[in-house]
Design a protein around this motif. Structure first.
Motif, PDB file in Angstrom:
ATOM      1  N   ARG A   9      -9.932 -51.285 -26.955  1.00  0.00           N
ATOM      2  CA  ARG A   9     -10.598 -50.361 -26.050  1.00  0.00           C
ATOM      3  C   ARG A   9      -9.953 -48.974 -26.113  1.00  0.00           C
ATOM      4  N   GLY A  10     -10.745 -47.952 -25.819  1.00  0.00           N
ATOM      5  CA  GLY A  10     -10.196 -46.606 -25.719  1.00  0.00           C
ATOM      6  C   GLY A  10      -9.871 -45.982 -27.065  1.00  0.00           C
ATOM      7  N   ILE A  11     -10.612 -46.339 -28.104  1.00  0.00           N
ATOM      8  CA  ILE A  11     -10.394 -45.743 -29.417  1.00  0.00           C
ATOM      9  C   ILE A  11     -10.789 -44.261 -29.368  1.00  0.00           C
ATOM     10  N   ASN A  12      -9.852 -43.379 -29.729  1.00  0.00           N
ATOM     11  CA  ASN A  12     -10.164 -41.942 -29.687  1.00  0.00           C
ATOM     12  C   ASN A  12      -9.632 -41.184 -30.892  1.00  0.00           C
ATOM     13  N   ASN A  13      -9.158 -41.921 -31.903  1.00  0.00           N
ATOM     14  CA  ASN A  13      -8.633 -41.240 -33.081  1.00  0.00           C
ATOM     15  C   ASN A  13      -8.798 -42.130 -34.301  1.00  0.00           C
ATOM     16  N   LEU A  14      -8.770 -41.514 -35.470  1.00  0.00           N
ATOM     17  CA  LEU A  14      -8.991 -42.244 -36.707  1.00  0.00           C
ATOM     18  C   LEU A  14      -7.848 -43.204 -37.016  1.00  0.00           C
ATOM     19  N   SER A  15      -6.626 -42.832 -36.637  1.00  0.00           N
ATOM     20  CA  SER A  15      -5.480 -43.713 -36.896  1.00  0.00           C
ATOM     21  C   SER A  15      -5.694 -45.066 -36.231  1.00  0.00           C
ATOM     22  N   ASP A  16      -6.074 -45.057 -34.957  1.00  0.00           N
ATOM     23  CA  ASP A  16      -6.321 -46.314 -34.240  1.00  0.00           C
ATOM     24  C   ASP A  16      -7.481 -47.084 -34.854  1.00  0.00           C
ATOM     25  N   ALA A  17      -8.567 -46.371 -35.147  1.00  0.00           N
ATOM     26  CA  ALA A  17      -9.757 -47.039 -35.674  1.00  0.00           C
ATOM     27  C   ALA A  17      -9.438 -47.781 -36.962  1.00  0.00           C
ATOM     28  N   ARG A  18      -8.773 -47.129 -37.880  1.00  0.00           N
ATOM     29  CA  ARG A  18      -8.489 -47.752 -39.172  1.00  0.00           C
ATOM     30  C   ARG A  18      -7.418 -48.833 -39.047  1.00  0.00           C
ATOM     31  N   ALA A  39     -13.522 -39.769 -22.459  1.00  0.00           N
ATOM     32  CA  ALA A  39     -14.807 -39.966 -23.134  1.00  0.00           C
ATOM     33  C   ALA A  39     -14.894 -39.137 -24.408  1.00  0.00           C
ATOM     34  N   LEU A  40     -15.583 -39.704 -25.402  1.00  0.00           N
ATOM     35  CA  LEU A  40     -15.889 -39.008 -26.643  1.00  0.00           C
ATOM     36  C   LEU A  40     -17.364 -38.654 -26.668  1.00  0.00           C
ATOM     37  N   ASP A  41     -17.690 -37.581 -27.369  1.00  0.00           N
ATOM     38  CA  ASP A  41     -19.109 -37.303 -27.579  1.00  0.00           C
ATOM     39  C   ASP A  41     -19.627 -38.211 -28.683  1.00  0.00           C
ATOM     40  N   ALA A  42     -20.932 -38.362 -28.750  1.00  0.00           N
ATOM     41  CA  ALA A  42     -21.542 -39.295 -29.695  1.00  0.00           C
ATOM     42  C   ALA A  42     -21.206 -38.943 -31.136  1.00  0.00           C
ATOM     43  N   ALA A  43     -21.164 -37.655 -31.449  1.00  0.00           N
ATOM     44  CA  ALA A  43     -20.893 -37.244 -32.824  1.00  0.00           C
ATOM     45  C   ALA A  43     -19.491 -37.673 -33.255  1.00  0.00           C
ATOM     46  N   THR A  44     -18.505 -37.527 -32.367  1.00  0.00           N
ATOM     47  CA  THR A  44     -17.139 -37.928 -32.703  1.00  0.00           C
ATOM     48  C   THR A  44     -17.043 -39.435 -32.875  1.00  0.00           C
ATOM     49  N   ALA A  45     -17.697 -40.181 -31.977  1.00  0.00           N
ATOM     50  CA  ALA A  45     -17.683 -41.640 -32.090  1.00  0.00           C
ATOM     51  C   ALA A  45     -18.317 -42.080 -33.403  1.00  0.00           C
ATOM     52  N   ARG A  46     -19.428 -41.462 -33.782  1.00  0.00           N
ATOM     53  CA  ARG A  46     -20.081 -41.814 -35.046  1.00  0.00           C
ATOM     54  C   ARG A  46     -19.173 -41.509 -36.232  1.00  0.00           C
ATOM     55  N   GLU A  47     -18.496 -40.381 -36.166  1.00  0.00           N
ATOM     56  CA  GLU A  47     -17.615 -39.998 -37.271  1.00  0.00           C
ATOM     57  C   GLU A  47     -16.473 -41.001 -37.423  1.00  0.00           C
ATOM     58  N   LEU A  48     -15.828 -41.368 -36.313  1.00  0.00           N
ATOM     59  CA  LEU A  48     -14.724 -42.327 -36.381  1.00  0.00           C
ATOM     60  C   LEU A  48     -15.213 -43.686 -36.876  1.00  0.00           C
ATOM     61  N   ALA A  49     -16.348 -44.124 -36.350  1.00  0.00           N
ATOM     62  CA  ALA A  49     -16.887 -45.424 -36.758  1.00  0.00           C
ATOM     63  C   ALA A  49     -17.260 -45.438 -38.235  1.00  0.00           C
ATOM     64  N   GLY A  50     -17.620 -44.282 -38.764  1.00  0.00           N
ATOM     65  CA  GLY A  50     -18.017 -44.206 -40.160  1.00  0.00           C
ATOM     66  C   GLY A  50     -16.883 -44.448 -41.137  1.00  0.00           C
ATOM     67  N   TRP A  51     -15.638 -44.395 -40.653  1.00  0.00           N
ATOM     68  CA  TRP A  51     -14.485 -44.609 -41.521  1.00  0.00           C
ATOM     69  C   TRP A  51     -14.060 -46.069 -41.598  1.00  0.00           C
ATOM     70  N   VAL A  52     -14.686 -46.934 -40.828  1.00  0.00           N
ATOM     71  CA  VAL A  52     -14.306 -48.351 -40.828  1.00  0.00           C
ATOM     72  C   VAL A  52     -15.534 -49.194 -41.148  1.00  0.00           C
ATOM     73  N   ALA A  53     -15.284 -50.392 -41.623  1.00  0.00           N
ATOM     74  CA  ALA A  53     -16.380 -51.304 -41.967  1.00  0.00           C
ATOM     75  C   ALA A  53     -16.032 -52.703 -41.497  1.00  0.00           C
TER      76      ALA A  53
END
Length: 207
Positions: A9-18, A39-53
């Motif tokens: 929960r609370g993912i707000n950066n690429l380091s955590d996401a990956r 809170a993150l805006d939708a564009a930032t959330a999409r960008e972070l999510a795009g780096w993980v699969a």
């Protein structure tokens, strides 16, 4: 491989996401309700999510109308939502297109009448499916035995204790649907101390 599903929960950066995706987390939770802290805006959330699969992307909301949640579900390609709601029996968002994880206060989980009423409300309100989310039980056998019985009544996710041993004990003795860890902030862009999070992940690995 983790012994049970884990969300962070609370993912707000690429380091955590990956990092969390690499450690085997089933899903990442982004706070998308602009009225909630962090809170993150939708564009930032999409960008972070795009780096993980290979992980579920979940949006966290408070009091947001169902139509707006569904808009963000589509915009951010969410597989589910986490609802943070107040005590009592609120008016649930209507018409959600994805399963929901509902954060409920301890009084609901530990009071049979409150629990029965809440389960009836959730069953009627969320035909796409729901699960409960609450605090992990205290480190006493009687509490864990109760939560184990509760986990057999409905899908139950628990906030993972920060102590690795307690987190592992909760997983082994309660058998919840899964545990939810908390992400953190980077020390500076690209630099994050994962010592505490790593210890919990390692404690939850299957022997």
């Amino acid at each position: 491989m983790l012994a049970l599903p884990v969300l962070v929960r609370g993912i707000n950066n690429l380091s955590d996401a990956r990092y969390c995706a690499g450690m085997g987390a089933q899903g990442l939770i982004f706070t998308l309700d602009q009225q909630l802290p962090g809170a993150l805006d939708a564009a930032t959330a999409r960008e972070l999510a795009g780096w993980v699969a290979g992980v579920d992307i979940i949006g966290e909301f408070g009091h947001v109308a169902g139509a707006e949640i569904n808009r963000l579900v589509e915009e951010c390609d969410l597989s589910g939502v986490l609802l943070r709601l107040d005590r009592g029996r609120p008016a649930w968002p209507q018409g959600l297109a994805v399963p929901v994880l509902v954060e409920v206060p301890e009084v609901v989980l530990t009071h049979p009448d409150h629990l029965a009423a809440t389960l009836a409300d959730l069953t009627a309100s969320f035909p796409a499916g729901f699960a409960l989310f609450g605090e992990a039980p205290r480190p006493y056998a009687t509490d864990r035995a109760y939560y184990h019985q509760l986990a057999r009544q409905a899908p139950l996710w628990l906030a993972a204790p920060a102590d690795p041993t307690q987190a592992a004990d909760t997983a082994q003795q309660v058998h919840p649907a899964g545990l939810i860890l908390s992400g953190g902030d980077e020390l500076k862009p690209g630099l994050r101390d994962f010592t505490e999070l790593e210890a919990v992940f390692e404690a939850l690995e299957e022997a």
